[in-house]
Design an enzyme around this catalytic site. Sequence first.
Site, PDB file in Angstrom:
ATOM      1  N   ARG A   4     -24.729 -27.437  34.183  1.00  0.00           N
ATOM      2  CA  ARG A   4     -24.169 -27.672  35.528  1.00  0.00           C
ATOM      3  C   ARG A   4     -25.304 -27.815  36.538  1.00  0.00           C
ATOM      4  O   ARG A   4     -25.264 -28.695  37.412  1.00  0.00           O
ATOM      5  CB  ARG A   4     -23.242 -26.525  35.904  1.00  0.00           C
ATOM      6  CG  ARG A   4     -22.816 -26.502  37.372  1.00  0.00           C
ATOM      7  CD  ARG A   4     -21.831 -25.345  37.599  1.00  0.00           C
ATOM      8  NE  ARG A   4     -21.768 -24.937  38.996  1.00  0.00           N
ATOM      9  CZ  ARG A   4     -21.031 -25.544  39.918  1.00  0.00           C
ATOM     10  NH1 ARG A   4     -20.323 -26.599  39.619  1.00  0.00           N
ATOM     11  NH2 ARG A   4     -21.010 -25.100  41.159  1.00  0.00           N
ATOM     12  N   HIS A  59     -18.707 -25.861  45.566  1.00  0.00           N
ATOM     13  CA  HIS A  59     -19.588 -24.799  46.057  1.00  0.00           C
ATOM     14  C   HIS A  59     -18.798 -23.706  46.745  1.00  0.00           C
ATOM     15  O   HIS A  59     -17.958 -23.974  47.602  1.00  0.00           O
ATOM     16  CB  HIS A  59     -20.609 -25.403  47.023  1.00  0.00           C
ATOM     17  CG  HIS A  59     -21.758 -24.502  47.318  1.00  0.00           C
ATOM     18  ND1 HIS A  59     -21.724 -23.550  48.297  1.00  0.00           N
ATOM     19  CD2 HIS A  59     -22.981 -24.407  46.744  1.00  0.00           C
ATOM     20  CE1 HIS A  59     -22.881 -22.906  48.332  1.00  0.00           C
ATOM     21  NE2 HIS A  59     -23.658 -23.410  47.392  1.00  0.00           N
ATOM     22  N   LYS A  71     -12.272 -19.482  41.764  1.00  0.00           N
ATOM     23  CA  LYS A  71     -12.829 -18.476  42.653  1.00  0.00           C
ATOM     24  C   LYS A  71     -12.575 -18.786  44.125  1.00  0.00           C
ATOM     25  O   LYS A  71     -12.496 -17.887  44.948  1.00  0.00           O
ATOM     26  CB  LYS A  71     -14.334 -18.340  42.420  1.00  0.00           C
ATOM     27  CG  LYS A  71     -14.690 -17.767  41.059  1.00  0.00           C
ATOM     28  CD  LYS A  71     -16.190 -17.697  40.872  1.00  0.00           C
ATOM     29  CE  LYS A  71     -16.836 -16.732  41.833  1.00  0.00           C
ATOM     30  NZ  LYS A  71     -18.280 -16.581  41.585  1.00  0.00           N
ATOM     31  N   ARG A 126     -18.409 -25.618  35.617  1.00  0.00           N
ATOM     32  CA  ARG A 126     -18.744 -24.269  35.159  1.00  0.00           C
ATOM     33  C   ARG A 126     -18.132 -24.061  33.770  1.00  0.00           C
ATOM     34  O   ARG A 126     -17.199 -24.751  33.374  1.00  0.00           O
ATOM     35  CB  ARG A 126     -18.196 -23.223  36.131  1.00  0.00           C
ATOM     36  CG  ARG A 126     -18.745 -23.351  37.556  1.00  0.00           C
ATOM     37  CD  ARG A 126     -18.051 -22.355  38.485  1.00  0.00           C
ATOM     38  NE  ARG A 126     -18.615 -22.380  39.831  1.00  0.00           N
ATOM     39  CZ  ARG A 126     -18.198 -23.162  40.816  1.00  0.00           C
ATOM     40  NH1 ARG A 126     -17.176 -23.990  40.606  1.00  0.00           N
ATOM     41  NH2 ARG A 126     -18.765 -23.123  42.012  1.00  0.00           N
ATOM     42  N   HIS A 183     -24.956 -22.640  31.464  1.00  0.00           N
ATOM     43  CA  HIS A 183     -24.755 -22.880  32.894  1.00  0.00           C
ATOM     44  C   HIS A 183     -25.820 -23.825  33.458  1.00  0.00           C
ATOM     45  O   HIS A 183     -25.599 -24.460  34.502  1.00  0.00           O
ATOM     46  CB  HIS A 183     -24.777 -21.561  33.662  1.00  0.00           C
ATOM     47  CG  HIS A 183     -24.427 -21.699  35.115  1.00  0.00           C
ATOM     48  ND1 HIS A 183     -23.137 -21.895  35.551  1.00  0.00           N
ATOM     49  CD2 HIS A 183     -25.200 -21.699  36.229  1.00  0.00           C
ATOM     50  CE1 HIS A 183     -23.122 -21.993  36.867  1.00  0.00           C
ATOM     51  NE2 HIS A 183     -24.361 -21.886  37.309  1.00  0.00           N
ATOM     52  N   TYR A 203     -15.180 -29.470  51.645  1.00  0.00           N
ATOM     53  CA  TYR A 203     -14.356 -30.150  50.647  1.00  0.00           C
ATOM     54  C   TYR A 203     -13.358 -31.099  51.297  1.00  0.00           C
ATOM     55  O   TYR A 203     -13.114 -32.206  50.826  1.00  0.00           O
ATOM     56  CB  TYR A 203     -13.635 -29.097  49.808  1.00  0.00           C
ATOM     57  CG  TYR A 203     -12.784 -29.675  48.711  1.00  0.00           C
ATOM     58  CD1 TYR A 203     -13.357 -30.355  47.648  1.00  0.00           C
ATOM     59  CD2 TYR A 203     -11.412 -29.528  48.739  1.00  0.00           C
ATOM     60  CE1 TYR A 203     -12.572 -30.881  46.633  1.00  0.00           C
ATOM     61  CE2 TYR A 203     -10.621 -30.045  47.730  1.00  0.00           C
ATOM     62  CZ  TYR A 203     -11.208 -30.721  46.678  1.00  0.00           C
ATOM     63  OH  TYR A 203     -10.431 -31.251  45.686  1.00  0.00           O
TER      64      TYR A 203
END
Length: 393
Positions: free
Chosen positions: A318, A341, A246, A207, A315, A350
């Site tokens: 990506r 994600h 995030k 990102r 973006h 993950y």
Amino acid sequence: MANKDGHRRFGNIRKLPSGRFQIRYPGPDGVIHTGATTYGTRTDADRALTLIEAQMISGEWTDPERGKVELAVYARDWIKERPGLRPKTLELYTWLLERHIVPTLGKVPVGKMTAKTVRAWRAGLLDRGVSVSTTAKAYRLLRAVLMTAVEEDKMISRNPCRIKGAGNEHTPERPVLTVAQVFELADRMADRRFRAMVLLTTFASLRWGEVTALRPSSIDLQTRTVRVREQLLELDNGEMRLGPLKSKAGRRTVSIPSVIVPVLVEHLAAYVDDDENAFVFLGKRGAFLRGSNFRRESKWADALKEMGVQGLHFHDLRHTGNTLAAQSGASLADLKARMGHDSDRAALIYQHATRDADQKIADALSARVEAEQKKAKKDDDDDGMAGALVPAS
């Protein structure tokens, strides 16, 4: 309900000088509440207390006093009481509230919010030309605020935000570059310092905030990996702030194709200071890289125009990298781990994604790039041979 001696086991009723009857009862919080209205007969007052008791037993009771709070006041407090909100999220929530919720619903008491009120508000936004995407964001915020009013503060018994699909955003499909176009775009950057940035962003699925926050220690050229641990945020007031990612899934180590390593070596040597606090990608003057500065210094729009590509955003690099990685045959779990994600299952995905599978993605990308470059070179050589065979006139 009254017992044999005429006294109620829940609440009490008293006759006022006016002749009407008033009820009082203990709430779940132990506070004594007075009925919001009075009743013409003791029977009516008794029936009201029975209903309130049943609501408390079923968990549907709401505090009539709390329900009198205006939505604007409650929603502003709701935002303030979430100190964990990231700066950009805080800005977004505040903007949505003040711009699209408060003007219409701000004065409405929370206890008076109904499904009809919400439907009329949403329809009004769309009628005024507010985009479907922004309307969906505002709706999700309102729904979250009122869910707290239902579940935690007992101000209303049911969330009035019940419009099916109203929180969904329908965004158009974003453009995807080919491998050749990615390298062409990188080569067309007016400032060469951005060539590596375009390639790394694409082939590591980064990102904007992630790539601009990278430090030299984030990139390991020996293992061909990039560690994503923080992001750089540009707030609406112009402040640049380093912050956490995030989600937990965003903290990841991504393998990069070997074919872009020489470009990174060149970039690190030419543009990055030998300092542990340095950043890999900065503007010409050595300050944090802003989106506006990048577009101006790289001549992004000119490069796209020369390539004949329309409407490509940074973006989308990506998005292109994600698409190319998916085409390599990787599993869904491995892809989500690579992309960082952000979803309810992101952390679990993950944890279970393997580094070997991620390395295979990078190797597949590298092989594809090299194959296309060899093919392009062969085509150029063939064209040169054909020209040499043409006899001179």
